[in-house]
Design a protein around this motif. Structure first.
Motif, PDB file in Angstrom:
ATOM      1  N   GLU A  43       8.078   3.521  -7.068  1.00 43.24           N
ATOM      2  CA  GLU A  43       7.223   3.623  -5.895  1.00 43.24           C
ATOM      3  C   GLU A  43       7.679   2.746  -4.736  1.00 43.24           C
ATOM      4  N   ARG A  44       8.582   1.809  -5.005  1.00 42.25           N
ATOM      5  CA  ARG A  44       9.111   0.941  -3.951  1.00 42.25           C
ATOM      6  C   ARG A  44      10.469   1.421  -3.458  1.00 42.25           C
ATOM      7  N   TRP A  92       8.802   9.135  11.718  1.00 35.84           N
ATOM      8  CA  TRP A  92       7.662   8.619  12.510  1.00 35.84           C
ATOM      9  C   TRP A  92       8.014   8.474  13.975  1.00 35.84           C
ATOM     10  N   CYS A 140       3.695  -3.393   8.034  1.00 36.07           N
ATOM     11  CA  CYS A 140       3.386  -1.988   8.291  1.00 36.07           C
ATOM     12  C   CYS A 140       2.523  -1.897   9.546  1.00 36.07           C
ATOM     13  N   ALA A 193      16.547  10.093   3.334  1.00 37.69           N
ATOM     14  CA  ALA A 193      15.996   9.800   2.005  1.00 37.69           C
ATOM     15  C   ALA A 193      15.656  11.067   1.238  1.00 37.69           C
ATOM     16  N   TRP A 235      11.966   0.720   7.274  1.00 34.59           N
ATOM     17  CA  TRP A 235      12.418   0.261   5.951  1.00 34.59           C
ATOM     18  C   TRP A 235      12.504   1.451   5.004  1.00 34.59           C
ATOM     19  N   SER A 286       3.654   6.700   1.323  1.00 37.71           N
ATOM     20  CA  SER A 286       4.840   7.451   1.709  1.00 37.71           C
ATOM     21  C   SER A 286       4.475   8.905   1.988  1.00 37.71           C
ATOM     22  N   GLN A 292      16.221   0.474  -0.980  1.00 37.31           N
ATOM     23  CA  GLN A 292      15.393   0.419   0.227  1.00 37.31           C
ATOM     24  C   GLN A 292      16.087  -0.448   1.269  1.00 37.31           C
ATOM     25  N   GLY A 299       7.652  -1.579   9.357  1.00 39.83           N
ATOM     26  CA  GLY A 299       7.828  -0.985   8.025  1.00 39.83           C
ATOM     27  C   GLY A 299       8.402   0.414   8.025  1.00 39.83           C
ATOM     28  N   ARG A 351       0.875  -1.169   0.000  1.00 36.32           N
ATOM     29  CA  ARG A 351       0.000   0.000   0.000  1.00 36.32           C
ATOM     30  C   ARG A 351       0.908   1.214   0.000  1.00 36.32           C
ATOM     31  N   GLU A 352       0.838   2.028  -1.045  1.00 33.56           N
ATOM     32  CA  GLU A 352       1.750   3.168  -1.132  1.00 33.56           C
ATOM     33  C   GLU A 352       1.211   4.303  -0.269  1.00 33.56           C
ATOM     34  N   ASP A 359      12.954  12.167   0.063  1.00 32.36           N
ATOM     35  CA  ASP A 359      11.718  12.890   0.411  1.00 32.36           C
ATOM     36  C   ASP A 359      11.799  13.558   1.782  1.00 32.36           C
ATOM     37  N   TRP A 400      -1.091  -4.388   7.408  1.00 30.60           N
ATOM     38  CA  TRP A 400      -0.845  -5.245   6.240  1.00 30.60           C
ATOM     39  C   TRP A 400       0.613  -5.680   6.228  1.00 30.60           C
ATOM     40  N   TRP A 444      14.256   5.154  -1.082  1.00 27.03           N
ATOM     41  CA  TRP A 444      14.925   6.289  -1.757  1.00 27.03           C
ATOM     42  C   TRP A 444      16.100   6.825  -0.926  1.00 27.03           C
TER      43      TRP A 444
HETATM   44  N1  LIG Z   1      11.641   7.586   2.181  1.00 25.92           N
HETATM   45  C1  LIG Z   1      10.583   6.967   2.733  1.00 25.92           C
HETATM   46  N2  LIG Z   1      10.710   5.692   3.103  1.00 25.92           N
HETATM   47  C2  LIG Z   1       9.668   5.041   3.674  1.00 25.92           C
HETATM   48  C3  LIG Z   1       8.427   5.691   3.915  1.00 25.92           C
HETATM   49  C4  LIG Z   1       8.311   7.051   3.508  1.00 25.92           C
HETATM   50  O1  LIG Z   1       7.269   7.727   3.649  1.00 25.92           O
HETATM   51  N3  LIG Z   1       9.424   7.657   2.914  1.00 25.92           N
HETATM   52  N4  LIG Z   1       7.392   4.979   4.504  1.00 25.92           N
HETATM   53  C5  LIG Z   1       7.746   3.798   5.322  1.00 25.92           C
HETATM   54  C6  LIG Z   1       6.606   2.962   5.691  1.00 25.92           C
HETATM   55  S1  LIG Z   1       5.548   3.597   6.873  1.00 25.92           S
HETATM   56  C7  LIG Z   1       6.441   1.669   5.210  1.00 25.92           C
HETATM   57  S2  LIG Z   1       5.228   0.641   5.799  1.00 25.92           S
HETATM   58  C8  LIG Z   1       7.363   1.133   4.170  1.00 25.92           C
HETATM   59  C9  LIG Z   1       6.618   0.519   3.002  1.00 25.92           C
HETATM   60  O2  LIG Z   1       5.795   1.502   2.492  1.00 25.92           O
HETATM   61  P1  LIG Z   1       5.202   1.473   1.030  1.00 25.92           P
HETATM   62  O3  LIG Z   1       4.123   0.463   1.036  1.00 25.92           O
HETATM   63  O4  LIG Z   1       4.688   2.867   0.831  1.00 25.92           O
HETATM   64  O5  LIG Z   1       6.352   1.113   0.117  1.00 25.92           O
HETATM   65  O6  LIG Z   1       8.207   2.138   3.652  1.00 25.92           O
HETATM   66  C10 LIG Z   1       8.815   2.946   4.645  1.00 25.92           C
HETATM   67  N5  LIG Z   1       9.834   3.740   4.032  1.00 25.92           N
END
Ligand SMILES: Nc1nc2c(c(=O)[nH]1)N[C@H]1C(S)=C(S)[C@@H](COP(=O)(O)O)O[C@H]1N2
Ligand SMILES: [Mo]
Length: 231
Positions: free
Chosen positions: A177-178, A213, A110, A145, A194, A65, A183, A191, A62-63, A147, A114, A197
């Motif tokens: 998107e991954r 977070w 996550c 990263a 993880w 980010s 990663q 998650g 589930r994207e 972002d 999921w 980028w």
């Molecule tokens: N750079 C970056 N990495 C990130 C995130 C993000 O917002 N930015 N989200 C995290 C979260 S909360 C999860 S659950 C995992 C997988 O998220 P995805 O399903 O959006 O790939 O990536 C992680 N890595």
């Protein structure tokens, strides 16, 4: 021209402007949500079973980010390693070609409930790091990263284990998107550890550093068996 005509004209112009705005907005949203591979494309190229174990599809994530997918270009990409006194920098090809590759099936969980089981391929983070550059006082490793996202780990988590920084999943190059180009496969952690980028790995002596977070209330340890609430 009478008043009524002028009003009509203004109205038509306003409606046209609104339509253009909607089109731009629609284009932006659809670009943001577009997946690199369609279900059909994945069907024939994606690995879905490895050593007898079923794998999830790359598209079953589930994207969500913080700023949506980030478009990082291979050309000009540099992974910065920041030590306490000295820095290193690797291009995409440096990372892909100069280190021993590793493969492993690891499940990403996550906090939303999921999870996905994926075959990851990449290099070990500790192989990137020239140990002489890092004094004992660097007790914390911070990942940053494209972002603006970040997360951190105790030095031992990264340096004393086989923690993979992935560039392939289910046999394919990491899609945009991954997290293309890299990663982190933060095994045994939730998650949000993880990071996708990845642009920077920084050694720090600030044990109190908190990632994106983590600084918003999620557990800094993020251990799967402990739960993700609280500090
Ligand atoms: N750079 C970056 N990495 C990130 C995130 C993000 O917002 N930015 N989200 C995290 C979260 S909360 C999860 S659950 C995992 C997988 O998220 P995805 O399903 O959006 O790939 O990536 C992680 N890595
Ligand atoms: Mo997440």
């Amino acid at each position: 021209m009478n008043m009524k005509n002028l009003l009509n004209k203004t109205l038509i112009i306003l409606i046209i402007l609104l339509l253009i705005l909607l089109a731009v907005f629609y284009f932006y949203i659809s670009k943001r949500n577009r997946l690199t591979y369609t279900e059909k494309e994945l069907e024939s190229v994606e690995i879905r079973e490895y050593e007898g174990e079923d794998l999830s599809s790359i598209n079953s994530f589930r994207e969500n980010s913080i700023k949506g997918p980030q478009y990082v270009k291979k050309e000009g990409y540099q992974l910065e390693i920041k030590g306490l006194s000295q820095n290193l920098s690797y291009s995409y090809e440096d990372v892909i070609n100069n280190f021993q590759p590793y493969k492993k099936v690891v499940r990403l969980n996550c906090v939303e409930g999921w999870s996905v089981n994926i075959l990851w391929e990449g290099i070990l983070v500790r192989d990137l790091i020239n140990k002489e550059l890092i004094p004992e006082s660097a007790n914390t490793i911070i990942f940053k990263a494209y972002d603006g996202y970040s997360t951190s780990f105790p030095r031992e988590y990264i340096m004393d284990q086989d923690i993979i920084m992935a560039y392939r999943m289910n046999g394919l190059e990491l899609p945009v998107e991954r997290g293309f180009p890299f990663q982190l496969v933060a095994e045994s952690k939730y998650g949000y550890k993880w990071i996708k980028w990845i642009t920077e790995i920084e050694f720090s002596n600030d044990e109190n550093y908190r990632g994106y977070w983590e600084s918003r209330g999620y557990s800094n340890e993020a251990d799967l068996e402990e739960g993700f609430f609280g500090y």
